[in-house]
Motif scaffolding. Structure first.
Motif, PDB file in Angstrom:
ATOM      1  N   SER A 158       0.818  -1.217   0.000  1.00 45.65           N
ATOM      2  CA  SER A 158       0.000   0.000   0.000  1.00 45.65           C
ATOM      3  C   SER A 158       0.849   1.264   0.000  1.00 45.65           C
ATOM      4  O   SER A 158       0.535   2.224  -0.694  1.00 45.65           O
ATOM      5  CB  SER A 158      -0.940   0.001   1.216  1.00 45.65           C
ATOM      6  OG  SER A 158      -1.799  -1.114   1.200  1.00 45.65           O
ATOM      7  N   ASN A 159       1.920   1.265   0.805  1.00 46.62           N
ATOM      8  CA  ASN A 159       2.735   2.479   0.911  1.00 46.62           C
ATOM      9  C   ASN A 159       4.208   2.261   0.565  1.00 46.62           C
ATOM     10  O   ASN A 159       5.041   3.142   0.767  1.00 46.62           O
ATOM     11  CB  ASN A 159       2.624   3.068   2.323  1.00 46.62           C
ATOM     12  CG  ASN A 159       3.034   2.062   3.397  1.00 46.62           C
ATOM     13  OD1 ASN A 159       3.696   1.054   3.120  1.00 46.62           O
ATOM     14  ND2 ASN A 159       2.626   2.322   4.626  1.00 46.62           N
ATOM     15  N   ASN A 160       4.538   1.050   0.065  1.00 43.93           N
ATOM     16  CA  ASN A 160       5.911   0.700  -0.336  1.00 43.93           C
ATOM     17  C   ASN A 160       6.911   0.714   0.817  1.00 43.93           C
ATOM     18  O   ASN A 160       8.122   0.828   0.591  1.00 43.93           O
ATOM     19  CB  ASN A 160       6.407   1.631  -1.456  1.00 43.93           C
ATOM     20  CG  ASN A 160       5.632   1.451  -2.745  1.00 43.93           C
ATOM     21  OD1 ASN A 160       5.205   0.354  -3.078  1.00 43.93           O
ATOM     22  ND2 ASN A 160       5.420   2.543  -3.473  1.00 43.93           N
ATOM     23  N   ALA A 161       6.416   0.620   2.049  1.00 38.29           N
ATOM     24  CA  ALA A 161       7.320   0.565   3.207  1.00 38.29           C
ATOM     25  C   ALA A 161       8.009  -0.797   3.245  1.00 38.29           C
ATOM     26  O   ALA A 161       7.371  -1.837   3.068  1.00 38.29           O
ATOM     27  CB  ALA A 161       6.537   0.790   4.494  1.00 38.29           C
ATOM     28  N   PHE A 162       9.321  -0.780   3.479  1.00 37.71           N
ATOM     29  CA  PHE A 162      10.125  -2.005   3.475  1.00 37.71           C
ATOM     30  C   PHE A 162      10.874  -2.085   4.794  1.00 37.71           C
ATOM     31  O   PHE A 162      11.584  -1.155   5.173  1.00 37.71           O
ATOM     32  CB  PHE A 162      11.103  -1.999   2.302  1.00 37.71           C
ATOM     33  CG  PHE A 162      11.937  -3.245   2.188  1.00 37.71           C
ATOM     34  CD1 PHE A 162      11.359  -4.453   1.822  1.00 37.71           C
ATOM     35  CD2 PHE A 162      13.300  -3.211   2.440  1.00 37.71           C
ATOM     36  CE1 PHE A 162      12.124  -5.603   1.699  1.00 37.71           C
ATOM     37  CE2 PHE A 162      14.076  -4.359   2.321  1.00 37.71           C
ATOM     38  CZ  PHE A 162      13.482  -5.559   1.951  1.00 37.71           C
ATOM     39  N   THR A 163      10.732  -3.210   5.504  1.00 35.83           N
ATOM     40  CA  THR A 163      11.342  -3.363   6.818  1.00 35.83           C
ATOM     41  C   THR A 163      12.055  -4.705   6.901  1.00 35.83           C
ATOM     42  O   THR A 163      11.601  -5.699   6.323  1.00 35.83           O
ATOM     43  CB  THR A 163      10.272  -3.287   7.921  1.00 35.83           C
ATOM     44  OG1 THR A 163       9.410  -2.180   7.669  1.00 35.83           O
ATOM     45  CG2 THR A 163      10.907  -3.110   9.283  1.00 35.83           C
ATOM     46  N   THR A 164      13.179  -4.712   7.619  1.00 37.37           N
ATOM     47  CA  THR A 164      13.977  -5.937   7.738  1.00 37.37           C
ATOM     48  C   THR A 164      14.174  -6.300   9.198  1.00 37.37           C
ATOM     49  O   THR A 164      14.247  -5.438  10.075  1.00 37.37           O
ATOM     50  CB  THR A 164      15.359  -5.738   7.096  1.00 37.37           C
ATOM     51  OG1 THR A 164      16.031  -4.656   7.767  1.00 37.37           O
ATOM     52  CG2 THR A 164      15.238  -5.411   5.622  1.00 37.37           C
ATOM     53  N   PHE A 165      14.243  -7.616   9.478  1.00 35.20           N
ATOM     54  CA  PHE A 165      14.503  -8.125  10.815  1.00 35.20           C
ATOM     55  C   PHE A 165      15.461  -9.315  10.697  1.00 35.20           C
ATOM     56  O   PHE A 165      15.516  -9.973   9.668  1.00 35.20           O
ATOM     57  CB  PHE A 165      13.216  -8.615  11.491  1.00 35.20           C
ATOM     58  CG  PHE A 165      12.040  -7.704  11.328  1.00 35.20           C
ATOM     59  CD1 PHE A 165      11.895  -6.588  12.125  1.00 35.20           C
ATOM     60  CD2 PHE A 165      11.066  -7.965  10.369  1.00 35.20           C
ATOM     61  CE1 PHE A 165      10.814  -5.749  11.975  1.00 35.20           C
ATOM     62  CE2 PHE A 165       9.980  -7.137  10.213  1.00 35.20           C
ATOM     63  CZ  PHE A 165       9.849  -6.019  11.023  1.00 35.20           C
TER      64      PHE A 165
END
Length: 284
Positions: A158-165
């Motif tokens: 939806s907002n192209n947010a990219f997160t890594t863990f």
């Protein structure tokens, strides 16, 4: 505007010109502004207010829209009618979800036969959601970062947010402390050229098939410190609302037996890997 000024004229004739200047300013203001009585009965809303709330602008002044925060608004409105400046932070549900607002209640500077309060409404939804996401991501990193051989990527369509863990340094040689610098393009470049097209085909199948939510692939990813490709199992998962892609990247060769058990459990149900508790609604 004319309707409100007619209302003021019926209340008392000598304040119409004073109200006219004030309302003219409100009509041009980019802030959402309303005028209401001490008991929160609507008397006027400016164009910015009507644009913000659209079809729900009349509901703004009724209890069902505010539910648990209704008493907060009524109390602030009553205090402002007595000459106090009050700011209330409230939550309501309309449209597509929950919204957070800060409302500054001001006693009207122009007198009328009934006490009126001017309210300035500011949306806090984006900032609060960002804060909540930050807390959630910090919790994810703390938990998944302790499992050797597991990395998770979350991409919001939806907002192209990219997160890594996860253990990004051990698995891929990534040492950047600011995780916001990582992008999908970076990991795409790290895939072995011979594996890239096959993986993108698997991902495309996941996106276009409405009955498919999970795909499994084996890919080689470049390690930035050793300058070598290593093989990983990637389990791609699309959320039930088809808005969030989660990728579980698993390195079976490095994980301990206990880690491997945890990894397998998490990767089977990536979307339900974390349990979250909402203290306001008392729900999981």
């Amino acid at each position: 505007m004319k309707k409100f000024l007619n209302y003021v004229a019926n209340q008392t004739s000598n304040t119409v010109s004073e109200w006219a200047h004030l309302v003219q300013y409100m009509e041009q203001s980019p802030e959402a502004i309303f005028i209401a009585t001490a008991t929160f009965e609507q008397r006027y809303t400016n164009p910015s207010f009507r644009k913000l709330f659209r079809k729900t602008r009349d509901d703004f002044f009724t209890e069902p829209m505010w539910e648990k925060t209704w008493s907060t608004i009524r109390d602030a409105q009553a205090r402002a009618s007595q000459g106090e400046r009050v700011t209330s932070e409230v939550t309501c549900t309309f449209g597509e979800g929950t919204h957070h607002f800060s409302i500054t209640h001001l006693p009207a500077p122009v007198k009328a036969s009934e006490r009126l309060v001017i309210g300035i409404v500011k949306s806090m939804t984006d900032s609060i959601q960002l804060q909540e996401e930050r807390v959630r991501f910090d919790a994810y990193r703390h938990i998944f970062g302790s499992i050797d051989g597991l990395a998770l990527f979350e991409f919001n369509l939806s907002n192209n947010a990219f997160t890594t863990f996860g253990s990004l340094e051990a698995m891929f040689g990534l040492t950047e402390t600011d995780f916001s610098n990582y992008t999908p393009q970076l990991f795409k470049q790290m895939l072995h050229p011979d594996d890239l097209n096959a993986y993108l085909a698997d991902l495309g199948q996941l996106m276009i098939d409405p009955k498919t939510y999970t795909r499994e692939s084996t890919v080689r990813i470049f390690h930035l410190q050793t300058a070598q490709y290593r093989s990983f199992l990637v389990k791609s998962h699309l959320s039930t609302n088809r808005k969030v892609l989660t990728f579980a990247v698993i390195d079976s060769s490095r994980s301990t037996s206990s880690d491997q058990t945890t990894i397998e459990q998490l990767s089977q149900f990536v979307e339900a890997a974390m349990m979250e508790y909402d203290f306001q609604t008392e729900s999981f």
